[in-house]
Write an enzyme that holds these catalytic residues in place. Structure first.
Site, short mmCIF file in Angstrom:
data_model
loop_
_atom_site.label_atom_id
_atom_site.label_comp_id
_atom_site.label_asym_id
_atom_site.label_seq_id
_atom_site.Cartn_x
_atom_site.Cartn_y
_atom_site.Cartn_z
N CYS A 124 0.86 -1.23 0.16
CA CYS A 124 -0.06 0.01 -0.03
C CYS A 124 0.78 1.28 -0.06
O CYS A 124 2.06 1.19 0.18
CB CYS A 124 -0.84 0.00 1.50
N LYS A 203 -11.71 -5.31 3.56
CA LYS A 203 -11.15 -4.44 4.45
C LYS A 203 -12.30 -3.23 4.44
O LYS A 203 -12.50 -2.52 3.55
CB LYS A 203 -9.84 -4.05 4.04
N ARG A 225 -10.55 7.20 4.56
CA ARG A 225 -10.46 6.27 3.59
C ARG A 225 -11.77 5.59 3.21
O ARG A 225 -11.94 4.35 2.55
CB ARG A 225 -9.50 4.93 4.15
N LYS A 256 -10.80 -8.04 7.31
CA LYS A 256 -10.24 -7.27 8.33
C LYS A 256 -11.16 -5.93 8.56
O LYS A 256 -11.76 -5.47 7.55
CB LYS A 256 -9.07 -6.50 7.75
N TYR A 322 -1.05 -9.15 16.90
CA TYR A 322 0.19 -8.54 17.52
C TYR A 322 0.22 -9.37 18.76
O TYR A 322 1.28 -9.30 19.50
CB TYR A 322 -0.15 -6.93 17.76
C1 PBG Z 1 -2.30 -0.11 5.09
C2 PBG Z 1 -2.47 -0.98 6.45
C3 PBG Z 1 -3.34 -0.54 7.50
C4 PBG Z 1 -3.52 -1.71 8.41
C5 PBG Z 1 -2.75 -2.80 7.63
N1 PBG Z 1 -2.41 -2.28 6.42
C6 PBG Z 1 -3.85 0.57 7.94
C7 PBG Z 1 -4.84 1.34 7.16
O1 PBG Z 1 -5.46 0.83 6.56
O2 PBG Z 1 -5.36 2.50 7.57
C8 PBG Z 1 -4.09 -1.57 9.90
C9 PBG Z 1 -3.64 -2.79 10.67
C10 PBG Z 1 -4.00 -2.53 12.17
O3 PBG Z 1 -4.71 -1.84 12.33
O4 PBG Z 1 -3.57 -3.34 13.04
N2 PBG Z 1 -0.95 -0.35 4.99
ZN ZN Z 2 -3.05 2.16 2.82
#
Ligand code: PBG
Ligand code: ZN
Length: 334
Positions: A124, A203, A225, A256, A322
């Site tokens: 990303c 997501k 987003r 997610k 985590y």
């Molecule tokens: C984007 C990405 C995000 C997370 C994983 N990949 C951040 C977002 O979409 O804002 C979030 C993971 C988490 O909250 O543990 N690179």
């Molecule tokens: Zn992103």
């Protein structure tokens, strides 16, 4: 059948009387091999910065990875997912597709320490752009918008660059339409037809990513987003997202967040049982358990094992969490 199916002949407590018996009939098992541990790799040297909103998690510089990777392996964890915090951010997030970028530098170091560790690379732009958005921002009708197709070109470059550095799995996380299609084509053209794609297919535009955005220093400087991630109220749309990703060549799917979206995990697994399904237990979901445990309001170990088991029971084959290190250690205790 039905006349036998109830008390006093049927007593469900019969199979619950002893620990070994409960183990025998348990339907869902949690294993360290199901876990993927996220790692935040920061530019610089000698750095192991604690992340305030994520107790026990750190931003680590490449030179400090050795101990961390050895500990992970020792605990029986077989998979990591990498997030990079580059030295320079710019409008296009160029570090993410530079062969000298933070992730491209980190992967060979990790592979040298632990060649067998599966390295998943999150693809990303939000950690790499100065505006914090997940791709190319253009001005359109007096507004700043994320340009889908310009972003696709750069996503393809980023994926190939990470593959070249040695990433084992390419995991696009931006919910950009067509991302799996362009990444599959680009990987194949570059000779990486054996690199699997784990798509963040479903997501949500969720409030559960707050601590991550602090950890990865990737919060958007304006806007949000919601024009690319899914509306939290939707469920059927998740099936459309998955079917498109599968058609475009995704090898694995992801939902997610996880804990707050168990219904979606179940629905996706039932719709596509043949594809491996991951679930991302996100930073906010992690932080909520940590905070309650710190206050003594909840038992951390049993809460974590319960939540992770529930995510597996819902239908996830593997979990990005985590808690991977703690949970692996706890599972090893008995
Ligand atoms: C984007 C990405 C995000 C997370 C994983 N990949 C951040 C977002 O979409 O804002 C979030 C993971 C988490 O909250 O543990 N690179
Ligand atoms: Zn992103």
């Amino acid at each position: 059948m039905s006349h036998l199916g109830h008390y006093p002949k049927t007593r469900l407590r019969r199979l619950r009387h002893a620990p070994n018996l409960r183990d025998l009939v348990r339907e869902t098992a949690l294993n360290a091999t199901d876990f993927v541990l996220p790692l935040f790799i920061r530019h610089g040297s000698g750095i192991k910065n604690p992340i305030p909103s994520m107790p026990g998690q750190f931003q680590i510089s490449i030179d400090r990875l050795d101990d961390e990777i050895r500990e992970i392996i020792q605990l029986g964890i077989k998979n990591v997912i990498l997030f990079g915090i580059p030295e320079h951010k710019d409008a296009l997030g160029q570090d993410s597709y530079s062969d000298n970028g933070i992730i491209q530098t980190a992967i060979p170091v990790i592979k040298k320490i632990a060649p067998e560790l599966v390295v998943i690379s999150d693809i990303c732009f939000c950690e790499y752009t100065d505006h914090g958005h997940c791709g190319v921002i253009i001005r359109h009708d007096d507004q700043y918008v994320l340009d889908n197709d310009k972003t696709l070109e750069l996503l393809a470059k980023q994926a190939v660059s990470h593959a070249r550095a040695g990433a084992d799995i390419i995991a696009p996380s931006g919910m950009i339409d067509g991302m799996v299609h362009v990444i599959r084509n680009a990987l194949d053209q570059a000779g990486f037809n054996n690199k699997p794609i784990l798509s963040y297919s479903v997501k949500y535009s969720s409030s559960m990513y707050g601590p991550f955005r602090q950890a990865a220093e990737g919060a958007p400087k304006f806007g949000d987003r919601s024009t690319h991630m899914m509306d939290i109220a939707n469920s059927s749309e998740a099936i459309r997202e998955c079917s498109l990703d599968i058609a475009e060549g995704a090898d694995m799917l992801m939902v997610k967040p996880a804990h707050t979206y168990l219904d979606i995990i179940t629905r996706v697994k039932q719709a596509y049982p043949e594809l491996p399904l991951g679930a991302y237990h996100t930073s906010g979901e992690f932080a909520m358990i940590k905070a309650a445990a710190e206050k003594g309001w909840i038992n951390e170990k049993s809460a974590v094992l319960e939540v992770l088991t529930s995510i597996r029971r819902a239908g996830a084959d593997f979990i990005i969490t985590y808690f991977a290190k703690d949970a692996a250690a706890w599972l090893d205790e008995v």
